[in-house]
Design a protein around this motif. Structure first.
Motif, PDB file in Angstrom:
ATOM      1  N   ILE A  69      20.917  37.057  16.975  1.00  0.00           N
ATOM      2  CA  ILE A  69      20.363  37.215  15.624  1.00  0.00           C
ATOM      3  C   ILE A  69      18.869  36.913  15.615  1.00  0.00           C
ATOM      4  CG2 ILE A  69      20.404  36.219  13.298  1.00  0.00           C
ATOM      5  CD1 ILE A  69      23.464  35.861  13.715  1.00  0.00           C
ATOM      6  N   LEU A  70      18.467  35.843  16.310  1.00  0.00           N
ATOM      7  CA  LEU A  70      17.042  35.485  16.356  1.00  0.00           C
ATOM      8  C   LEU A  70      16.215  36.580  17.029  1.00  0.00           C
ATOM      9  CD1 LEU A  70      17.329  31.709  17.280  1.00  0.00           C
ATOM     10  CD2 LEU A  70      16.574  32.653  15.099  1.00  0.00           C
ATOM     11  N   LEU A  71      16.755  37.170  18.099  1.00  0.00           N
ATOM     12  CA  LEU A  71      16.021  38.238  18.789  1.00  0.00           C
ATOM     13  C   LEU A  71      15.930  39.495  17.938  1.00  0.00           C
ATOM     14  CD1 LEU A  71      17.244  37.790  22.455  1.00  0.00           C
ATOM     15  CD2 LEU A  71      14.989  37.284  21.517  1.00  0.00           C
ATOM     16  N   TYR A  72      17.002  39.826  17.215  1.00  0.00           N
ATOM     17  CA  TYR A  72      16.930  40.970  16.299  1.00  0.00           C
ATOM     18  C   TYR A  72      15.862  40.743  15.225  1.00  0.00           C
ATOM     19  CZ  TYR A  72      21.021  43.511  18.041  1.00  0.00           C
ATOM     20  OH  TYR A  72      21.884  44.237  18.802  1.00  0.00           O
ATOM     21  N   MET A  73      15.817  39.536  14.693  1.00  0.00           N
ATOM     22  CA  MET A  73      14.793  39.233  13.689  1.00  0.00           C
ATOM     23  C   MET A  73      13.396  39.343  14.286  1.00  0.00           C
ATOM     24  SD  MET A  73      16.658  36.066  11.690  1.00  0.00           S
ATOM     25  CE  MET A  73      15.157  35.512  10.930  1.00  0.00           C
ATOM     26  N   ALA A  74      13.232  38.881  15.534  1.00  0.00           N
ATOM     27  CA  ALA A  74      11.928  38.982  16.196  1.00  0.00           C
ATOM     28  C   ALA A  74      11.525  40.444  16.362  1.00  0.00           C
ATOM     29  CB  ALA A  74      11.968  38.274  17.548  1.00  0.00           C
ATOM     30  N   VAL A  75      12.476  41.301  16.748  1.00  0.00           N
ATOM     31  CA  VAL A  75      12.176  42.724  16.924  1.00  0.00           C
ATOM     32  C   VAL A  75      11.782  43.349  15.583  1.00  0.00           C
ATOM     33  CG1 VAL A  75      13.225  44.961  17.468  1.00  0.00           C
ATOM     34  CG2 VAL A  75      13.566  43.020  18.991  1.00  0.00           C
ATOM     35  N   ILE A  76      12.503  42.990  14.511  1.00  0.00           N
ATOM     36  CA  ILE A  76      12.178  43.526  13.187  1.00  0.00           C
ATOM     37  C   ILE A  76      10.780  43.101  12.759  1.00  0.00           C
ATOM     38  CG2 ILE A  76      12.776  43.361  10.742  1.00  0.00           C
ATOM     39  CD1 ILE A  76      15.744  43.310  11.663  1.00  0.00           C
ATOM     40  N   LEU A 103       2.962  35.352  15.180  1.00  0.00           N
ATOM     41  CA  LEU A 103       3.386  33.981  15.482  1.00  0.00           C
ATOM     42  C   LEU A 103       4.867  33.775  15.151  1.00  0.00           C
ATOM     43  CD1 LEU A 103       0.308  31.918  14.246  1.00  0.00           C
ATOM     44  CD2 LEU A 103       1.050  32.303  16.602  1.00  0.00           C
ATOM     45  N   ALA A 104       5.332  34.363  14.061  1.00  0.00           N
ATOM     46  CA  ALA A 104       6.748  34.265  13.713  1.00  0.00           C
ATOM     47  C   ALA A 104       7.610  34.949  14.774  1.00  0.00           C
ATOM     48  CB  ALA A 104       6.992  34.891  12.343  1.00  0.00           C
ATOM     49  N   THR A 105       7.138  36.088  15.282  1.00  0.00           N
ATOM     50  CA  THR A 105       7.861  36.795  16.346  1.00  0.00           C
ATOM     51  C   THR A 105       7.984  35.915  17.582  1.00  0.00           C
ATOM     52  OG1 THR A 105       7.001  38.896  15.520  1.00  0.00           O
ATOM     53  CG2 THR A 105       7.883  38.890  17.754  1.00  0.00           C
ATOM     54  N   GLY A 157       7.727  32.670  17.710  1.00  0.00           N
ATOM     55  CA  GLY A 157       8.566  31.519  17.379  1.00  0.00           C
ATOM     56  C   GLY A 157      10.043  31.850  17.446  1.00  0.00           C
ATOM     57  N   LEU A 158      10.415  33.021  16.928  1.00  0.00           N
ATOM     58  CA  LEU A 158      11.821  33.429  16.981  1.00  0.00           C
ATOM     59  C   LEU A 158      12.298  33.636  18.417  1.00  0.00           C
ATOM     60  CD1 LEU A 158      11.860  35.887  13.966  1.00  0.00           C
ATOM     61  CD2 LEU A 158      13.175  33.776  14.151  1.00  0.00           C
ATOM     62  N   MET A 159      11.436  34.240  19.250  1.00  0.00           N
ATOM     63  CA  MET A 159      11.826  34.457  20.646  1.00  0.00           C
ATOM     64  C   MET A 159      11.957  33.138  21.395  1.00  0.00           C
ATOM     65  SD  MET A 159      10.004  37.985  21.861  1.00  0.00           S
ATOM     66  CE  MET A 159       8.332  37.574  21.433  1.00  0.00           C
ATOM     67  N   LEU A 160      11.034  32.214  21.163  1.00  0.00           N
ATOM     68  CA  LEU A 160      11.128  30.904  21.817  1.00  0.00           C
ATOM     69  C   LEU A 160      12.360  30.138  21.353  1.00  0.00           C
ATOM     70  CD1 LEU A 160       7.415  29.702  21.855  1.00  0.00           C
ATOM     71  CD2 LEU A 160       8.853  30.242  23.808  1.00  0.00           C
ATOM     72  N   THR A 161      12.663  30.239  20.069  1.00  0.00           N
ATOM     73  CA  THR A 161      13.854  29.568  19.555  1.00  0.00           C
ATOM     74  C   THR A 161      15.108  30.147  20.189  1.00  0.00           C
ATOM     75  OG1 THR A 161      12.683  29.265  17.464  1.00  0.00           O
ATOM     76  CG2 THR A 161      15.047  28.884  17.446  1.00  0.00           C
ATOM     77  N   ALA A 162      15.132  31.464  20.386  1.00  0.00           N
ATOM     78  CA  ALA A 162      16.282  32.092  21.047  1.00  0.00           C
ATOM     79  C   ALA A 162      16.435  31.577  22.470  1.00  0.00           C
ATOM     80  CB  ALA A 162      16.135  33.606  21.040  1.00  0.00           C
ATOM     81  N   LEU A 163      15.314  31.424  23.175  1.00  0.00           N
ATOM     82  CA  LEU A 163      15.384  30.885  24.540  1.00  0.00           C
ATOM     83  C   LEU A 163      15.910  29.456  24.551  1.00  0.00           C
ATOM     84  CD1 LEU A 163      12.103  32.184  26.196  1.00  0.00           C
ATOM     85  CD2 LEU A 163      14.447  32.827  26.731  1.00  0.00           C
ATOM     86  N   ILE A 164      15.446  28.646  23.612  1.00  0.00           N
ATOM     87  CA  ILE A 164      15.881  27.250  23.546  1.00  0.00           C
ATOM     88  C   ILE A 164      17.360  27.166  23.211  1.00  0.00           C
ATOM     89  CG2 ILE A 164      15.628  25.122  22.202  1.00  0.00           C
ATOM     90  CD1 ILE A 164      12.606  25.798  22.080  1.00  0.00           C
TER      91      ILE A 164
END
Length: 82
Positions: free
Chosen positions: A10-17, A37-39, A41-48
């Motif tokens: 879900i986080l990665l889909y949001m980052a792509v959007i 920056l939000a993109t 942040g979402l990708m880093l959160t997905a990794l974590i």
């Protein structure tokens, strides 16, 4: 309960959007940096979220089977009987 993979997806889909929205040109130029920056942040959160904690387990000594204890007792009795 949501597992880690679903949340990361879900986080990665949001980052792509967000990324596509930023690239589309519909966004005011002043907002392009916060969207980038939000993109990130979402990708880093997905990794974590996907990172698995490695727990060190303390190894307990295995309990010997009952048969081994019986054999040890017999062996000790044989030695004491000599």
């Amino acid at each position: 309960m949501m597992n880690a993979q679903n949340l990361a997806t879900i986080l990665l889909y949001m980052a792509v959007i967000f990324h596509l929205l930023g690239m589309s040109g519909w966004v005011v130029p002043k907002l392009s940096q916060p969207i980038e920056l939000a993109t990130l942040g979402l990708m880093l959160t997905a990794l974590i979220v996907l990172r698995k904690k490695k727990r060190k387990t303390k190894r307990r000594p295995r309990k010997q089977p009952v048969e081994v204890e019986v054999m040890l007792d017999r062996a000790q009795e044989g030695e004491s009987g000599k």
